[in-house]
Write an enzyme that holds these catalytic residues in place. Structure first.
Site, PDB file in Angstrom:
ATOM      1  N   GLN A  64       0.828  -1.212   0.000  1.00 26.32           N
ATOM      2  CA  GLN A  64       0.000   0.000   0.000  1.00 26.32           C
ATOM      3  C   GLN A  64       0.864   1.265   0.000  1.00 26.32           C
ATOM      4  O   GLN A  64       0.568   2.240   0.694  1.00 26.32           O
ATOM      5  CB  GLN A  64      -0.945  -0.017   1.202  1.00 26.32           C
ATOM      6  CG  GLN A  64      -2.144  -0.920   1.044  1.00 26.32           C
ATOM      7  CD  GLN A  64      -3.122  -0.418  -0.011  1.00 26.32           C
ATOM      8  OE1 GLN A  64      -3.219   0.771  -0.282  1.00 26.32           O
ATOM      9  NE2 GLN A  64      -3.837  -1.344  -0.622  1.00 26.32           N
ATOM     10  N   SER A  65       1.899   1.275  -0.792  1.00 27.13           N
ATOM     11  CA  SER A  65       2.834   2.394  -0.826  1.00 27.13           C
ATOM     12  C   SER A  65       2.210   3.660  -1.401  1.00 27.13           C
ATOM     13  O   SER A  65       1.741   3.683  -2.547  1.00 27.13           O
ATOM     14  CB  SER A  65       4.064   2.018  -1.668  1.00 27.13           C
ATOM     15  OG  SER A  65       4.873   3.148  -1.919  1.00 27.13           O
TER      16      SER A  65
END
Length: 337
Positions: A75-76
């Protein structure tokens, strides 16, 4: 400092707002809390990486790159903003995503930032937790270069001396805003992970002699490792600015007591911070960075480390898109303790 001598692409929505949080300040009964809204930088819901990418993507263009590559967690926020910036410039983007949480939740793995990565046209490859991601990027870059592409590799978080220039600029911007409204800032707080945001702020604040102490709330590494990483990058950034001796080791402070079980795994106080900001101020934090940073801020206020009458600025690093990958955790009132 004359930042105009560094290549830059002006796409961020700047200056970002500096707002007083009256309801949160009243709820905590301590200092006057302000927020620097770097969740409002534009490009795919915004976030702190957009400032860095203004300088990084300019460097990529100057080097003749036609494909940009970077890495981060599943989930960067950085990956998502890099994909958006690439789309805006008409450049290809390849992202390496590391599974740092072990989550099997389909929303975590396919929704939130991952969905936006795909919508922006980035190609993805996934790696298990613990992978040497820098080495993995070099392997991937060599394969793509063999096909004739010109690849520009951005480190995780955009955290090198080029990217950190974005937060030197933020330091100048913040102090200018404070000066314009007669606001004396006693403390500044932000989440710190890959080091570039804190390092750029430290270098910038010291270079202009702002006299504002900065506290980084760690989201991954132990205190000594985090502080040393930030200090090393702050030194490199200051040297690039032409003032190599302006940052001392004592200027870099990180509190890593709010990490919990690990990167990307929110604690109960992270979830409380997210709910407090949402319910009291209508502001969305994320479970990885800003939520943990805000948890540290709240705890410092409650313990009297930030005192009544002081003015504290919280730098919001963005990341609200990641909330949609954490719906199952956010409905659990306990979180990771």
């Amino acid at each position: 400092m004359h930042l105009a001598r560094f290549p830059r692409i002006f796409l961020a929505h700047l200056p970002t707002p500096l707002e007083r949080l009256d309801r949160l300040s009243k709820e905590l009964g301590g200092p006057e809390i302000w927020i620097k809204r770097d969740d409002c930088t534009g490009l795919s819901t915004g976030g702190n990486k957009t400032r860095k990418l203004e300088f990084l993507m300019a460097e990529a263009q100057a080097m003749g790159a036609d494909l940009v590559m970077t890495q981060g967690a599943t989930q960067s926020n950085h990956a998502r903003q890099t994909a958006a910036f690439s789309a805006r410039l008409g450049m290809a983007c390849h992202l390496l995503l590391e599974d740092r949480t072990g989550s099997k939740d389909p929303n975590y793995n396919l929704n939130g930032n991952v969905l936006l990565d795909i919508l922006h046209g980035a190609s993805l490859e996934r790696h298990p937790g613990g992978t040497d991601m820098a080495a993995a990027m070099e392997v991937a870059a060599d394969k793509i270069r063999a096909d004739g592409r010109k690849v520009y590799v951005i480190p995780g978080g955009g955290s090198n001396a080029t990217g950190a220039l974005g937060y030197v600029n933020c330091a100048i911007e913040l102090v200018s805003q404070a000066n314009d409204r007669g606001l004396v800032i006693d403390h500044m707080v932000t989440a710190t992970g890959s080091s570039g945001t804190q390092a750029g702020l430290v270098a910038g604040l010291k270079a202009i002699n702002a006299g504002i102490p900065l506290l980084g709330i760690g989201v991954r590494a132990p205190k000594e490792k985090q502080e040393q990483s930030v200090f090393a990058l702050a030194q490199l950034t200051a040297a690039r600015l032409g003032c190599p001796d302006v940052v001392s080791r004592g200027d870099v402070v990180a509190d890593c007591n709010y990490v919990g079980a690990g990167y990307g795994i929110p604690r109960a106080d992270t979830l409380e911070a997210i709910r407090m900001f949402a319910e009291l101020e209508g502001i969305l934090l994320d479970p990885v960075y800003s939520g943990k940073g805000a948890a540290g801020l709240i705890d410092y206020c409650r313990k009297g480390k930030f005192r009544k009458g002081e003015r504290v600025v919280f730098l919001h690093t963005g990341g609200s898109a990641g909330l949609f990958g954490y719906d199952s955790v956010l409905t659990n009132p306990l979180g990771d303790t």
